[in-house]
Design a protein around this motif. Structure first.
Motif, PDB file in Angstrom:
ATOM      1  N   SER A 137       0.769  -0.861   0.120  1.00  0.00           N
ATOM      2  CA  SER A 137      -0.128  -0.043  -0.031  1.00  0.00           C
ATOM      3  C   SER A 137       0.789   1.675  -0.153  1.00  0.00           C
ATOM      4  N   ASP A 138       1.894   1.234   0.376  1.00  0.00           N
ATOM      5  CA  ASP A 138       3.039   2.377   0.022  1.00  0.00           C
ATOM      6  C   ASP A 138       2.863   3.641   1.512  1.00  0.00           C
ATOM      7  N   GLY A 139       2.219   2.710   2.758  1.00  0.00           N
ATOM      8  CA  GLY A 139       1.907   3.906   3.380  1.00  0.00           C
ATOM      9  C   GLY A 139       0.128   4.336   3.212  1.00  0.00           C
ATOM     10  N   PHE A 140      -0.863   3.194   2.731  1.00  0.00           N
ATOM     11  CA  PHE A 140      -1.945   3.653   2.493  1.00  0.00           C
ATOM     12  C   PHE A 140      -2.127   5.255   1.396  1.00  0.00           C
ATOM     13  N   SER A 141      -0.712   4.876   0.661  1.00  0.00           N
ATOM     14  CA  SER A 141      -0.739   5.697  -0.691  1.00  0.00           C
ATOM     15  C   SER A 141      -1.520   4.892  -2.298  1.00  0.00           C
ATOM     16  N   ARG A 142      -0.857   3.582  -1.825  1.00  0.00           N
ATOM     17  CA  ARG A 142      -2.071   3.275  -3.069  1.00  0.00           C
ATOM     18  C   ARG A 142      -2.956   2.318  -3.113  1.00  0.00           C
ATOM     19  N   TRP A 143      -4.564   3.019  -3.198  1.00  0.00           N
ATOM     20  CA  TRP A 143      -6.218   2.650  -3.638  1.00  0.00           C
ATOM     21  C   TRP A 143      -5.936   1.134  -2.950  1.00  0.00           C
TER      22      TRP A 143
ATOM     23  N   SER B 298      -4.424  -0.486  -0.666  1.00  0.00           N
ATOM     24  CA  SER B 298      -5.547   0.136   0.870  1.00  0.00           C
ATOM     25  C   SER B 298      -6.527  -0.994   0.792  1.00  0.00           C
TER      26      SER B 298
END
Length: 104
Positions: A23-29, A32
Motif C-alpha cells: 500500500s506504500d503507507g496507504f498511498s495506493r488505493w 489499501s
C-alpha cells in the motif's frame, strides 16, 4: 465450523499483511482497499471463532496461518529469499500449531 472460519481468517491475515506492504503507507488505493477488506474479514472471522474455541489456541492458529502464509507468498513471488532454515522454521510453526490443535 469454527475451525474452518478460523483457517479462512488466518488466510485473510496473510492477505492483509501482504496488501499492507504494497500500500506504500496507504498511498495506493487498491492495496489499501484490499488491506481494509481483508483486515475486517479476518478480525470478524477470528471473533466468530472465539465464540467456541479457546482464545490461546485460536489466536496461535490464526497468527501462525497468517505468518506462514505471508512468508510463503513472499517466497513464491520472489519478494523474499528461500533458505533451508526458513523452510525448517515454517515447518516448525505448522507442527506447533497442529500440536496445539491436537492438545485441544
Amino acid at each position: 465450523m469454527a475451525w474452518l472460519i478460523l483457517i479462512v481468517s488466518g488466510g485473510l491475515e496473510a492477505v492483509w499483511a501482504t496488501a499492507l506492504s504494497k500500500s506504500d503507507g496507504f498511498s495506493r488505493w487498491l492495496p489499501s482497499t484490499i488491506f481494509a477488506v481483508a483486515a475486517v474479514g479476518s478480525m470478524v472471522g477470528l471473533g466468530y471463532a472465539l465464540r467456541s474455541l479457546p482464545v490461546g489456541t485460536a489466536y496461535a492458529v490464526w497468527t501462525a496461518i497468517g505468518a506462514a502464509g505471508t512468508v510463503i507468498y513472499a517466497m513464491l513471488t520472489g519478494a523474499e529469499s528461500v533458505s533451508v532454515l526458513k523452510l525448517v522454521c515454517l515447518v516448525g510453526i505448522v507442527a506447533c500449531v497442529i500440536g496445539l490443535k491436537l492438545a485441544h
